[in-house]
Scaffold this active site. Structure first.
Site, PDB file in Angstrom:
ATOM      1  N   GLN A   1     -10.677 -48.546 -24.921  1.00 10.11           N
ATOM      2  CA  GLN A   1      -9.509 -47.766 -24.515  1.00 10.11           C
ATOM      3  C   GLN A   1      -9.598 -47.506 -23.011  1.00 10.11           C
ATOM      4  O   GLN A   1     -10.512 -46.838 -22.537  1.00 10.11           O
ATOM      5  CB  GLN A   1      -9.454 -46.434 -25.274  1.00 10.11           C
ATOM      6  CG  GLN A   1      -8.195 -45.622 -25.000  1.00 10.11           C
ATOM      7  CD  GLN A   1      -8.244 -44.235 -25.614  1.00 10.11           C
ATOM      8  OE1 GLN A   1      -8.967 -43.364 -25.118  1.00 10.11           O
ATOM      9  NE2 GLN A   1      -7.483 -44.015 -26.679  1.00 10.11           N
TER      10      GLN A   1
ATOM     11  N   SER B   1     -12.151 -42.830 -34.149  1.00 11.14           N
ATOM     12  CA  SER B   1     -11.381 -42.439 -32.972  1.00 11.14           C
ATOM     13  C   SER B   1     -12.216 -42.494 -31.701  1.00 11.14           C
ATOM     14  O   SER B   1     -13.430 -42.258 -31.734  1.00 11.14           O
ATOM     15  CB  SER B   1     -10.857 -41.010 -33.132  1.00 11.14           C
ATOM     16  OG  SER B   1      -9.876 -40.918 -34.118  1.00 11.14           O
ATOM     17  N   PRO B   2     -11.555 -42.735 -30.571  1.00 12.19           N
ATOM     18  CA  PRO B   2     -12.240 -42.551 -29.284  1.00 12.19           C
ATOM     19  C   PRO B   2     -12.643 -41.090 -29.136  1.00 12.19           C
ATOM     20  O   PRO B   2     -11.816 -40.198 -29.327  1.00 12.19           O
ATOM     21  CB  PRO B   2     -11.174 -42.932 -28.250  1.00 12.19           C
ATOM     22  CG  PRO B   2     -10.128 -43.675 -28.999  1.00 12.19           C
ATOM     23  CD  PRO B   2     -10.153 -43.147 -30.397  1.00 12.19           C
TER      24      PRO B   2
ATOM     25  N   ARG C   1      -1.623 -45.741 -26.700  1.00 13.85           N
ATOM     26  CA  ARG C   1      -1.621 -44.372 -27.227  1.00 13.85           C
ATOM     27  C   ARG C   1      -0.566 -43.573 -26.483  1.00 13.85           C
ATOM     28  O   ARG C   1      -0.515 -43.580 -25.250  1.00 13.85           O
ATOM     29  CB  ARG C   1      -2.987 -43.722 -27.072  1.00 13.85           C
ATOM     30  CG  ARG C   1      -2.958 -42.220 -27.384  1.00 13.85           C
ATOM     31  CD  ARG C   1      -4.343 -41.618 -27.542  1.00 13.85           C
ATOM     32  NE  ARG C   1      -4.882 -41.930 -28.865  1.00 13.85           N
ATOM     33  CZ  ARG C   1      -5.872 -41.242 -29.443  1.00 13.85           C
ATOM     34  NH1 ARG C   1      -6.411 -40.213 -28.821  1.00 13.85           N
ATOM     35  NH2 ARG C   1      -6.314 -41.587 -30.621  1.00 13.85           N
TER      36      ARG C   1
ATOM     37  N   TYR D   1      -2.557 -37.512 -19.047  1.00 16.53           N
ATOM     38  CA  TYR D   1      -3.333 -38.273 -18.083  1.00 16.53           C
ATOM     39  C   TYR D   1      -2.390 -39.067 -17.160  1.00 16.53           C
ATOM     40  O   TYR D   1      -1.171 -38.906 -17.227  1.00 16.53           O
ATOM     41  CB  TYR D   1      -4.331 -39.172 -18.812  1.00 16.53           C
ATOM     42  CG  TYR D   1      -5.375 -38.403 -19.594  1.00 16.53           C
ATOM     43  CD1 TYR D   1      -6.053 -37.329 -19.027  1.00 16.53           C
ATOM     44  CD2 TYR D   1      -5.676 -38.728 -20.915  1.00 16.53           C
ATOM     45  CE1 TYR D   1      -6.998 -36.608 -19.732  1.00 16.53           C
ATOM     46  CE2 TYR D   1      -6.623 -38.017 -21.641  1.00 16.53           C
ATOM     47  CZ  TYR D   1      -7.279 -36.951 -21.045  1.00 16.53           C
ATOM     48  OH  TYR D   1      -8.212 -36.233 -21.754  1.00 16.53           O
TER      49      TYR D   1
ATOM     50  N   ARG E   1     -13.643 -36.273 -36.358  1.00 13.05           N
ATOM     51  CA  ARG E   1     -14.623 -35.254 -36.736  1.00 13.05           C
ATOM     52  C   ARG E   1     -15.438 -35.608 -37.983  1.00 13.05           C
ATOM     53  O   ARG E   1     -16.650 -35.386 -38.004  1.00 13.05           O
ATOM     54  CB  ARG E   1     -13.923 -33.908 -36.898  1.00 13.05           C
ATOM     55  CG  ARG E   1     -13.485 -33.311 -35.549  1.00 13.05           C
ATOM     56  CD  ARG E   1     -12.719 -32.006 -35.738  1.00 13.05           C
ATOM     57  NE  ARG E   1     -12.379 -31.398 -34.457  1.00 13.05           N
ATOM     58  CZ  ARG E   1     -11.312 -31.715 -33.737  1.00 13.05           C
ATOM     59  NH1 ARG E   1     -10.492 -32.657 -34.161  1.00 13.05           N
ATOM     60  NH2 ARG E   1     -11.064 -31.125 -32.584  1.00 13.05           N
TER      61      ARG E   1
END
Length: 783
Positions: free
Chosen positions: A496, A418-419, A625, A577, A719
């Site tokens: 991304q 993941s980013p 996303r 965002y 994680r």
């Protein structure tokens, strides 16, 4: 104590039995509205695990119940003229009447007082009559007691979308059978299982719209049963379907399942000069959809739990507090699984494009309680055959390790790093820290590593430590990272792009997530002048000129990403965002052509995406996303997410990266294992577009289940990759030697487990840098 159970279903009877056995000095009374040894219903299902719980609680009763059970291990799924059968599932069926009769007989044997034909209208009056110290409200789904004290219990009742009818038949099914039949108006499904020597339960279910389209809402029982017999005749072998609710008129026996959740389970009332607890139990407290067969299980286990708590000798108030706290959590787990199962059956059409092999796998794992490796424990031969089918008839390998192709790009497996915001850039320029972070994980076996959200402008960064791609120095630094990934591994690397919008000019993660800078703030842009929080600055609403300038900046960054050699480009339109602020109705209050309807709110993000797609190489994929759920009133819903995905698909998007939340500080997500995966599942199978699942995917077993069931095409994992950069290699080595030696994999898998472990060994020289990274507190962008 004087214990009064109002309602003689499984919960009330079993609790009465256990408490009387625990202390024969208790006076225990059960009030039941029906006649002695008379009840309604067909068969109920219990798992082998529930039987073990009954054995531990009361061996004599468990033995009688076990002797009366019809046991089976197999589940068979019939779909589009074919069937799949798997074993090892371990369920038992018993007639509801037989179960209650056993409990009634046992209660009488130990001295419980059973009072039949006692339809309690006033629980306080009944409690006073029996001088009750404790009242158990086990009066079922339509509990009068729950309704009377609704202010205390605060029930939440959700009527589900399907209509179903509970029937029986003398066709003896030798497996738990799911049969699916398509009509001109939609799909029907049957749930069938044998529960005694000559009778099976046969539940027919369909969405309400399909039910009405066939006129079943206007039919009397005999006509509706005849319809079901014709529809499912091939499974009945000439046997009739039978109703035991002939007293109901019209279509009243077709019901919608009510999901019941209560905030609290204990009410206290002054009765006879003392405070008497009135405690919910069984269906009065909660329900779980019949498709996971847990209603009776929950009722019996409620009784076991409360009886065990009384056995501790603690004060009654502590006993009841412990019971409510523990059981509410256990019930929530079951209800979450039941919700997933319910929604699967409500949306069968979503999965009907699948072949029966994957359709059956999706059904078996629908609740997310049964995982890939759990299926292997149940029926290894069947699962290995399915893995081979999923791999295209080749050697069976774990689903997460199968290749995936999009446009001209082939990923070696289904795992993506993941980013993750590392807050390590200087003036937007990625430093060696990011090279180590991404490079280590590229060497660790993942198919693709994603760069953290990178801004096309200085003001679009989330924090001063975030990356940018608006100048040559940044481009050169990213090109170096791409060259390392390509030169040292078989992984791909994705960029991304995103703009922070109203959530920008904040501190790095370990200094306070989303908290504004103490000094050096820059101005913000958004769809509307709405601050993310009271402490955040108010952004400026974008003008048409600002939109044009921003689109040009995004386009320039995309060109630079292509020049760096990135394999994949993702546009960030989630988490509140800039682009997400246009999509969500919470953050978009515009009155021009970019506000109002969902199509209008998506207009500007689509403009940016279209501009990027035009300059991004045609042979390379682009993803978007999105936040599939704002988890807040008035926000984006999963229904909206499907339409958003359709709009981006029409614009040329190849994959939807399905996240959720973080649009507003007031969001209240419902967390859990793979909690966002159902959104990815729905978008993938309703929109027919590839998806990437993210969020609380922490085990290889999770990823294998998601990929095998067709819920998503890729799994983005963050994680676990922070803790172990070689997470994918370790997972592959642990899954099976066959998987490790699979010859169709890239070079690091070619020589089997030993070669893979040698690859893992390459990480040792990077450990110092990785430990430093973790000490710095690098943070996952998702939160």
């Amino acid at each position: 104590m004087n214990i009064l159970c109002i309602g003689g279903g499984p919960a009330g009877l079993y609790f009465a039995l256990l408490m009387k056995q625990q202390n024969p000095a208790h006076r225990v009374t059960v009030l039941e509205r029906n006649r002695p040894f008379d009840t309604f219903g067909w068969g109920v299902v219990l798992s082998d695990q529930t039987l073990a719980n009954l054995q531990a609680a009361d061996a004599a009763t468990a033995r009688q119940i076990g002797d009366a059970f019809n046991h089976w291990d197999d589940i068979e799924v019939f779909f589009k003229g074919r069937s799949v059968r798997s074993g090892g599932h371990g369920f038992c069926g018993i007639g509801r009447k037989r179960l209650l009769n056993i409990l009634q007989e046992r209660c009488i044997a130990v001295g419980v007082e059973l009072v039949f034909e006692a339809d309690v209208q006033d629980d306080q009056e009944a409690a006073a009559k029996y001088n009750a110290d404790l009242v158990i409200a086990s009066d079922g789904l339509n509990s009068r007691i729950r309704t009377r004290y609704t202010t205390t219990y605060q029930p939440d009742i959700d009527l589900r979308q399907c209509r179903f009818v509970w029937l029986g038949t003398h066709k003896k099914f030798d497996a738990f059978t799911f049969a699916f039949e398509q009509t001109e108006h939609g799909w029907f499904q049957a749930h069938a299982y044998q529960f005694d020597a000559d009778t099976s339960t046969f539940i027919v279910e369909t969405p309400e719209a399909v039910w009405k389209a066939h006129g079943l809402d206007q039919m009397e029982q005999p006509e509706a049963i005849a319809f079901c017999e014709r529809l499912f005749g091939k499974y009945l072998d000439g046997n009739a379907l039978i109703s035991n609710a002939t007293h109901l008129r019209g279509s009243a026996n077709w019901i919608r399942f009510p999901r019941v959740i209560c905030k609290t389970w204990v009410h206290r009332e002054a009765i006879g000069g003392k405070q008497v607890p009135i405690v919910l139990m069984g269906d009065a407290a909660h329900t779980a959809h019949f498709s996971i067969g847990s209603g009776t299980k929950l009722a019996l286990e409620d009784a076991i739990d409360l009886a065990n708590e009384f056995a501790t000798g603690l004060p009654v108030n502590e006993v009841l507090q412990h019971y409510e706290t523990r059981r509410s959590v256990e019930v929530l787990k079951i209800q979450n699984a039941a919700r997933n199962s319910t929604e699967w059956f409500e949306n069968v059409t979503r999965y009907t494009g699948m072949e029966v092999e994957q359709f059956a796998y999706s059904l078996l794992t629908r609740s997310q309680r049964i995982s890939h490796e759990n299926l292997r424990l149940r029926d290894a031969q069947w699962l290995e055959g399915y893995e081979g089918w999923l791999a295209g008839g080749k050697t069976a390998v774990p689903p997460m390790l199968t290749p995936f192709k999009l446009r001209d790009l082939t990923l070696k497996n289904r795992i993506v790093v993941s980013p993750m915001a590392t807050y390590s850039a200087v003036d937007g320029v990625p430093q060696d820290f990011l090279l180590v972070h991404l490079g280590a994980r590229a060497l660790g076996g993942a198919a693709m590593v994603m760069v953290e959200m990178t801004s096309p402008t200085p003001e679009g960064r989330i924090t001063p430590g975030c990356t940018g791609l608006w100048n040559d120095a940044q481009q050169a630094a990213f090109a170096r990272i791409v060259q390392f990934v390509h030169g040292s591994s078989s992984a791909k690397i994705g960029m991304q792009l995103g703009h922070s919008g109203p959530k920008g000019s904040t501190r790095v993660g370990w200094e306070g997530t989303d908290e504004p800078l103490e000094q050096g703030n820059w101005s913000l842009l958004a769809a509307s002048p709405l601050a993310y929080g009271d402490q955040n600055q108010t952004p400026t609403a974008m003008t048409r000129a600002a939109m044009d300038a921003m689109t040009a900046a995004f386009t320039d960054s995309a060109r630079r990403a292509a020049a760096c050699g990135f394999d994949w480009l993702e546009l960030h339109c989630a988490h509140g965002y800039l682009l997400a602020s246009f999509i969500s109705p919470i953050t978009n209050q515009r009155t021009d052509e970019y506000g109002g309807s969902l199509a209008n709110r998506c207009r500007y993000p689509l403009e940016v995406f279209t501009a990027l797609r035009a300059v991004w190489p045609a042979d390379k994929p682009m993803s978007v996303r999105i936040s599939a759920h704002d988890w807040a009133p008035g926000g984006t819903t999963p229904d909206d997410a499907v339409e958003i995905a359709r709009l981006f698909k029409a614009a040329g998007c190849d994959l939807i990266d399905v996240s959720s939340g973080q649009t507003t500080r007031s969001a209240k997500p419902v967390y859990g294992r793979m909690y966002q995966t159902p959104f990815a599942d729905r978008i993938r199978n309703e929109v027919d577009i590839a998806t990437m699942a993210v969020g609380a995917i922490t085990e290889a077993d999770h990823a294998n289940s998601i990929i095998a069931a067709g819920r998503a095409d890729l799994c983005a994992i963050a994680r676990p990759h922070l803790a172990d950069p070689a997470w994918t290699l370790h997972a592959a080595a642990q899954l099976s030697p066959v998987a490790a030696a699979h010859t169709d994999w890239p070079v690091q898998y070619h020589s089997g487990r030993d070669q893979m472990l040698r690859e893992i060994g390459k990480q040792k020289q990077l450990q110092a840098a990785l430990e430093a990274q973790q000490k710095r507190g690098s943070n996952e962008e998702e939160g």
